[in-house]
Design a protein around this motif. Structure first.
Motif, short mmCIF file in Angstrom:
data_model
loop_
_atom_site.label_atom_id
_atom_site.label_comp_id
_atom_site.label_asym_id
_atom_site.label_seq_id
_atom_site.Cartn_x
_atom_site.Cartn_y
_atom_site.Cartn_z
N ARG A 1 29.77 17.76 34.14
CA ARG A 1 30.59 19.00 33.92
C ARG A 1 30.35 19.81 32.86
NH1 ARG A 1 36.58 16.19 36.21
NH2 ARG A 1 35.66 16.10 38.40
N ALA A 2 30.14 19.32 31.63
CA ALA A 2 29.72 19.70 30.40
C ALA A 2 28.63 20.40 30.40
CB ALA A 2 30.17 18.76 29.19
N PHE A 3 27.48 19.88 30.86
CA PHE A 3 26.08 20.33 30.58
C PHE A 3 25.37 20.76 31.95
CE2 PHE A 3 27.37 17.56 26.98
CZ PHE A 3 27.21 18.37 26.00
N TYR A 4 26.12 20.40 33.21
CA TYR A 4 25.18 20.71 34.18
C TYR A 4 26.08 21.12 35.15
CZ TYR A 4 21.60 17.40 32.17
OH TYR A 4 20.70 16.93 31.42
N ALA A 5 27.15 21.96 34.72
CA ALA A 5 28.20 22.58 35.81
C ALA A 5 27.65 23.22 36.90
CB ALA A 5 29.18 23.46 34.87
N GLY A 6 26.39 23.89 37.00
CA GLY A 6 26.14 24.64 37.77
C GLY A 6 25.42 23.87 38.83
N ASP A 7 24.95 22.76 38.58
CA ASP A 7 24.25 21.78 39.43
C ASP A 7 25.36 20.89 40.17
OD1 ASP A 7 21.21 21.57 38.83
OD2 ASP A 7 22.05 21.81 36.94
N VAL A 8 26.37 20.65 39.36
CA VAL A 8 27.69 20.12 40.08
C VAL A 8 28.08 20.80 41.24
CG1 VAL A 8 30.01 19.04 39.75
CG2 VAL A 8 28.19 18.81 38.11
N MET B 1 23.16 15.00 37.49
CA MET B 1 22.59 13.96 36.48
C MET B 1 21.13 13.56 36.76
SD MET B 1 24.84 13.64 33.50
CE MET B 1 24.71 12.05 32.72
N GLU B 2 21.17 13.12 37.98
CA GLU B 2 19.74 12.70 38.46
C GLU B 2 18.76 13.70 38.48
OE1 GLU B 2 17.49 9.41 40.03
OE2 GLU B 2 19.20 9.51 38.85
N ALA B 3 19.11 14.66 38.75
CA ALA B 3 18.01 15.99 38.91
C ALA B 3 17.61 16.27 37.61
CB ALA B 3 18.86 17.25 39.57
N HIS B 4 18.27 16.01 36.48
CA HIS B 4 17.60 16.22 35.15
C HIS B 4 17.22 14.59 34.52
CE1 HIS B 4 18.80 20.43 34.96
NE2 HIS B 4 19.96 19.99 35.56
N MET C 1 23.30 10.50 26.54
CA MET C 1 23.65 11.78 25.53
C MET C 1 22.23 12.03 25.08
SD MET C 1 26.99 11.07 23.48
CE MET C 1 27.58 12.92 23.58
N THR C 2 21.43 10.69 24.85
CA THR C 2 19.94 11.00 24.18
C THR C 2 19.09 11.86 25.63
OG1 THR C 2 20.17 9.38 22.48
CG2 THR C 2 17.96 9.83 23.59
N ASN C 3 19.31 11.46 26.56
CA ASN C 3 18.57 11.75 27.82
C ASN C 3 18.92 13.20 27.98
OD1 ASN C 3 17.71 9.11 28.39
ND2 ASN C 3 18.99 8.66 29.98
N ILE C 4 20.20 13.68 27.89
CA ILE C 4 20.22 15.29 28.07
C ILE C 4 20.03 15.92 26.80
CG2 ILE C 4 22.19 16.70 27.96
CD1 ILE C 4 24.17 14.64 29.68
N MET C 5 19.98 15.45 25.79
CA MET C 5 19.51 16.32 24.31
C MET C 5 18.04 16.57 24.63
SD MET C 5 22.21 14.94 21.64
CE MET C 5 21.58 16.44 20.59
N THR C 6 17.19 15.34 24.78
CA THR C 6 15.72 15.33 24.91
C THR C 6 15.37 16.24 25.79
OG1 THR C 6 15.89 13.24 23.98
CG2 THR C 6 13.97 13.81 25.07
N GLY C 7 15.99 16.27 26.96
CA GLY C 7 15.84 17.18 27.81
C GLY C 7 15.97 18.64 27.70
N GLN C 8 16.67 19.08 26.79
CA GLN C 8 16.82 20.44 26.66
C GLN C 8 16.16 20.63 24.92
OE1 GLN C 8 20.63 21.94 27.02
NE2 GLN C 8 21.13 20.63 28.52
N GLY C 9 15.55 19.78 24.55
CA GLY C 9 14.58 19.86 23.33
C GLY C 9 15.08 19.53 22.03
N PHE C 10 16.33 18.73 22.02
CA PHE C 10 17.08 18.36 20.99
C PHE C 10 16.81 16.76 20.74
CE2 PHE C 10 19.36 22.09 22.45
CZ PHE C 10 19.29 22.94 21.13
N SER C 11 16.55 16.45 19.42
CA SER C 11 16.13 15.21 19.21
C SER C 11 16.34 14.85 17.62
CB SER C 11 15.06 14.56 19.79
OG SER C 11 14.87 13.07 19.50
N ALA C 12 16.51 13.79 17.03
CA ALA C 12 16.33 13.39 15.62
C ALA C 12 15.03 13.36 15.60
CB ALA C 12 17.27 12.34 15.22
#
Length: 335
Positions: free
Chosen positions: A4-11, A32-35, A66-77
């Motif tokens: 809901r927080a990051f893929y509201a449109g997909d939900v 979630m699976e789509a991403h 959380m790492t999966n979501i962030m990495t998918g959007q180009g954010f990572s340590a």
């Protein structure tokens, strides 16, 4: 909460009758699976098991998602930051290998911290309050002061006893009934059920696949009785057809073999006119012997039971050409 927080449109996209019918969380799972956001989580292969999905989530799995979501959007340590974090986590050596990368990532970014004794405590179950805190931190890091909200509802959605077709005679993804849009849905389904995927559990919602049932119920099986729409090839065909059109609202009609289109239902008949197999056409046909189709089979040449096949025509499965048996084609495209 993450979907809901990051893929509201997909939900919202996946909040169609076919998904709601399967389980309350199914639209969120699809988002979630789509991403690929579930990759590496301990429950990633247990999505269809509702009791498993009602369990709490560990700090390990939360770090992974959380790492999966962030990495998918180009954010990572960075690698140096993650290495420094690993050195500071007292129980890092005991973290399962599959979670080490995710844990060092969220720790380095300050999204999920450790306990006062320096340990990460990855097996501890997170509660909703803790989840809200770390999701907010994650949203801030990714450039938002708050996580996007799913569209508000004035009341809880209802699951109809007999699911209706999407409004406006659209496909389950809300798009117009065109070959291109049906191929898009078939491609989605192929990603979910690749060649050789198990179908041993069947399609439990198939007993409400009214439009598909009306097709298969037209025929007697060669082995006697009527074919199922919850298991075997009939269940697989029902799942695929419902994934595209929904469970009702797109009544099928028989068409000529030369007019076959993606998403159509194929019925193989023996010389006595008895049903021997049900399958779904998956590609455009330039002529009758160049279609591809998807099917469930009870066993393949190697003996693996209950699997999905994505086929092209060959000598063994020559189902679209006249021979010892014939093929009827039914379409759910509107006239």
């Amino acid at each position: 909460m993450l979907s809901r927080a990051f893929y509201a449109g997909d939900v919202e996209k996946y909040s169609s009758p076919i998904y709601i019918q399967l389980a309350p969380f199914w639209a969120n799972y699809q988002a979630m699976e789509a991403h690929q956001a579930l990759s590496g989580a301990s429950f990633a292969n247990e999505i269809e098991n509702t009791p498993a999905m009602n369990q709490g989530i560990s700090r390990y799995d939360m770090a992974q998602l959380m790492t999966n979501i962030m990495t998918g959007q180009g954010f990572s340590a960075g690698e140096a930051e993650k290495a420094a974090s690993a050195a500071r986590i007292a129980d890092y050596a005991g973290i399962p290998a599959q979670y080490k990368e995710a844990v060092s990532n969220v720790y380095a970014l300050g999204i999920i911290g450790g306990y006062s004794d320096g340990t990460f405590g990855g097996t501890v179950t997170m509660n909703r309050g803790q989840a809200a805190v770390v999701i907010h931190r994650m949203a801030q890091y990714m450039g938002s002061t708050e996580a996007p909200q799913a569209p508000a509802r004035t009341e809880a959605p209802e699951t109809p006893s007999a699911p209706q077709a999407p409004s406006g005679r659209t496909l389950t993804n809300g798009k117009a009934v065109t070959e291109d849009n049906i191929l898009e849905l078939l491609n989605e389904l192929q990603a979910k059920y690749p060649q050789g995927a198990s179908f041993v559990n069947g399609y439990s919602a198939g007993n409400k696949s009214y439009d598909v049932f009306k097709v298969t119920n037209t025929y007697d099986r060669a082995k006697g009785g009527k074919t199922s729409t919850t298991g075997d090839c009939g269940g697989w065909a029902a799942l695929v057809s419902d994934y595209i059109f929904g469970q009702t609202g797109f009544p099928a009609r028989k068409v000529a073999l030369a007019d076959v289109r993606p998403g159509d239902i194929g019925i193989s008949l023996d010389s006595n006119g008895k049903l021997t197999h049900v399958f779904i056409i998956t590609t455009r046909a330039t002529h009758n012997d160049e279609c591809e189709w998807m099917e469930f089979i009870s066993t393949d040449a190697g003996g693996t039971p209950n699997i999905v096949r994505w086929n092209t025509l060959n000598a063994q499965y020559d189902v679209l050409q006249p021979g010892d048996y014939t093929t009827d084609v039914w379409t759910r495209y509107p006239e």
